[in-house]
Design a protein around this motif. Structure first.
Motif, PDB file in Angstrom:
ATOM      1  N   ALA A 159       0.834  -1.209   0.000  1.00  0.00           N
ATOM      2  CA  ALA A 159       0.000   0.000   0.000  1.00  0.00           C
ATOM      3  C   ALA A 159       0.867   1.256   0.000  1.00  0.00           C
ATOM      4  O   ALA A 159       0.616   2.194  -0.769  1.00  0.00           O
ATOM      5  CB  ALA A 159      -0.927  -0.006   1.216  1.00  0.00           C
ATOM      6  N   ALA A 160       1.896   1.271   0.820  1.00  0.00           N
ATOM      7  CA  ALA A 160       2.794   2.431   0.868  1.00  0.00           C
ATOM      8  C   ALA A 160       3.524   2.602  -0.457  1.00  0.00           C
ATOM      9  O   ALA A 160       3.685   3.726  -0.952  1.00  0.00           O
ATOM     10  CB  ALA A 160       3.788   2.274   2.016  1.00  0.00           C
ATOM     11  N   ARG A 161       3.945   1.501  -1.050  1.00  0.00           N
ATOM     12  CA  ARG A 161       4.632   1.560  -2.344  1.00  0.00           C
ATOM     13  C   ARG A 161       3.713   2.119  -3.424  1.00  0.00           C
ATOM     14  O   ARG A 161       4.126   2.915  -4.275  1.00  0.00           O
ATOM     15  CB  ARG A 161       5.118   0.165  -2.723  1.00  0.00           C
ATOM     16  N   SER A 162       2.450   1.733  -3.371  1.00  0.00           N
ATOM     17  CA  SER A 162       1.475   2.226  -4.337  1.00  0.00           C
ATOM     18  C   SER A 162       1.259   3.735  -4.173  1.00  0.00           C
ATOM     19  O   SER A 162       1.197   4.471  -5.161  1.00  0.00           O
ATOM     20  CB  SER A 162       0.158   1.474  -4.165  1.00  0.00           C
ATOM     21  N   ILE A 163       1.159   4.186  -2.928  1.00  0.00           N
ATOM     22  CA  ILE A 163       1.000   5.621  -2.673  1.00  0.00           C
ATOM     23  C   ILE A 163       2.207   6.384  -3.191  1.00  0.00           C
ATOM     24  O   ILE A 163       2.076   7.424  -3.852  1.00  0.00           O
ATOM     25  CB  ILE A 163       0.780   5.881  -1.163  1.00  0.00           C
ATOM     26  N   GLU A 164       3.390   5.868  -2.920  1.00  0.00           N
ATOM     27  CA  GLU A 164       4.612   6.523  -3.371  1.00  0.00           C
ATOM     28  C   GLU A 164       4.663   6.585  -4.897  1.00  0.00           C
ATOM     29  O   GLU A 164       5.046   7.606  -5.481  1.00  0.00           O
ATOM     30  CB  GLU A 164       5.838   5.782  -2.831  1.00  0.00           C
ATOM     31  N   ARG A 208       2.415   9.314  -6.172  1.00  0.00           N
ATOM     32  CA  ARG A 208       2.986  10.643  -5.926  1.00  0.00           C
ATOM     33  C   ARG A 208       4.121  10.957  -6.890  1.00  0.00           C
ATOM     34  O   ARG A 208       4.283  12.084  -7.323  1.00  0.00           O
ATOM     35  CB  ARG A 208       3.473  10.763  -4.490  1.00  0.00           C
ATOM     36  N   SER A 209       4.927   9.965  -7.234  1.00  0.00           N
ATOM     37  CA  SER A 209       6.084  10.205  -8.094  1.00  0.00           C
ATOM     38  C   SER A 209       5.766  10.009  -9.574  1.00  0.00           C
ATOM     39  O   SER A 209       6.526  10.448 -10.431  1.00  0.00           O
ATOM     40  CB  SER A 209       7.231   9.269  -7.704  1.00  0.00           C
ATOM     41  N   GLY A 210       4.666   9.324  -9.852  1.00  0.00           N
ATOM     42  CA  GLY A 210       4.311   9.042 -11.237  1.00  0.00           C
ATOM     43  C   GLY A 210       5.090   7.873 -11.828  1.00  0.00           C
ATOM     44  O   GLY A 210       5.003   7.599 -13.013  1.00  0.00           O
TER      45      GLY A 210
END
Length: 76
Positions: A26-31, A34-36
């Motif tokens: 989940a955190a990786r997906s959010i990151e 954010r970074s595209g």
């Protein structure tokens, strides 16, 4: 970092590995949002390869199987 997250971080070490992995994903997906930039995991790349192989070989889900999945995950 918000206070609630700071309080949660130490407790995460006591979570089962599967739950820690879910949180990581989940955190990786959010990151990535954010970074595209999204980098698929080895497991995701393997699943993509299996799907492409299935498509190349004409292996597709039946209409009934697709309908069952749609019914299962349809918003209530």
């Amino acid at each position: 970092m918000i206070n609630a997250l700071k309080q949660l971080l130490p407790r995460i070490e006591g979570w089962p590995a599967e739950d820690q992995q879910t949180l990581f994903e989940a955190a990786r997906s959010i990151e990535a949002e954010r970074s595209g930039v999204y980098h698929a995991s080895p497991q995701e790349l393997a699943a993509i390869d299996r799907g492409l192989d299935d498509a190349r070989n004409g292996r597709f889900a039946s209409e009934q199987a697709v309908d069952a999945v749609r019914a299962r995950f349809r918003m209530r």
